[in-house]
Design a protein around this motif. Sequence first.
Motif, short mmCIF file in Angstrom:
data_model
loop_
_atom_site.label_atom_id
_atom_site.label_comp_id
_atom_site.label_asym_id
_atom_site.label_seq_id
_atom_site.Cartn_x
_atom_site.Cartn_y
_atom_site.Cartn_z
N THR A 82 0.82 -0.93 0.13
CA THR A 82 0.33 -0.25 0.02
C THR A 82 1.47 1.45 -0.27
O THR A 82 0.51 2.41 -0.01
CB THR A 82 -1.06 0.19 0.95
N VAL A 83 2.34 1.77 -0.02
CA VAL A 83 2.70 2.26 0.23
C VAL A 83 3.04 3.27 -0.50
O VAL A 83 2.91 4.41 -0.82
CB VAL A 83 4.01 2.22 0.76
N HIS A 84 2.40 2.47 -1.94
CA HIS A 84 2.75 3.15 -2.90
C HIS A 84 1.87 3.79 -3.39
O HIS A 84 1.03 4.96 -3.92
CB HIS A 84 3.42 2.02 -4.37
N LYS A 85 0.62 3.94 -2.81
CA LYS A 85 -0.55 4.47 -3.27
C LYS A 85 -0.46 5.78 -2.51
O LYS A 85 -1.18 6.38 -2.85
CB LYS A 85 -1.83 3.02 -2.88
N THR A 86 0.11 4.74 -0.36
CA THR A 86 -0.24 6.02 0.19
C THR A 86 0.66 7.42 -0.84
O THR A 86 0.26 8.51 -0.22
CB THR A 86 0.48 5.43 1.30
N PHE A 87 1.74 7.21 -0.95
CA PHE A 87 2.61 8.20 -1.25
C PHE A 87 2.71 8.63 -2.99
O PHE A 87 3.37 9.39 -3.48
CB PHE A 87 4.16 7.73 -0.80
N SER A 88 1.46 8.10 -4.00
CA SER A 88 1.21 8.01 -5.10
C SER A 88 3.23 7.73 -5.18
O SER A 88 3.23 9.24 -6.60
CB SER A 88 1.11 9.58 -5.24
N LYS A 89 3.38 6.82 -5.11
CA LYS A 89 5.04 6.59 -6.09
C LYS A 89 4.96 5.47 -7.23
O LYS A 89 4.19 4.39 -7.19
CB LYS A 89 6.33 6.28 -5.01
N ASN A 90 5.57 5.22 -7.61
CA ASN A 90 5.69 4.06 -8.31
C ASN A 90 6.21 2.56 -7.78
O ASN A 90 7.05 2.95 -6.91
CB ASN A 90 7.01 3.98 -9.51
#
Length: 224
Positions: A82-90
Amino acid sequence: MKKTSRKQLIAYKNPTSPVSEQFKTIRTSIDFSAIDSAFQTILVTSPEVGSGKSTIAANLAIVYAQQGKKTLLIDGDLRKPTVHKTFSKNMFCGLSSVLTDQIDLHEACQNTEVPNLSILTSGAIPPNPNEMLSSNKMTLILEELKQEYDLIIIDTPPVTIVSDALVIAQEVDGVILAVRYGVTLKDRIKQAVEQIGMTRTPIIGTVLNGVSEKKSNYYYYAYK
């Protein structure tokens, strides 16, 4: 950052809010828990799905970065990241890609809008997450990262559902257990504590999530 993501990152969006202050209190409690030496690597897990562990891990990383520490948040959940979604990253430029030598470790660590905070996303979801996380390569990656960062926080899957958190726990300084008020069963907490105990890695404390006070969610830290 997307609006939905920013809502989860309250320590960044509204650093003076009561909830943000609770995260700072948790940070202080963790620091006081380190009697002999500071915790440089902290794993965050939970007894079950839906405890809010990922939100807790992200906001803890933010308040440590706000303190001036060079902080890295790793998405160690190679099953439901989920971290990529939380920070809007690749997502795909992440941990699994480093473990399979598809990308350099330093290229995979992505900067965020939060000063002093970087993230290492999960990478593509592999068919064998447990084996990858328990590999010698994972140990070497953590050792290399410890030379670069003051603090490393690792978000992992629920400990009573899969053993991924347990294999990583053997490589870290301490564990934070996230539980949700009115949802997490005592038997599940006991099971989680017993399983983490097998790794001989200390449980720094427990964060009780979802305690409602004046229609706001608060976080409560308790020593273990």
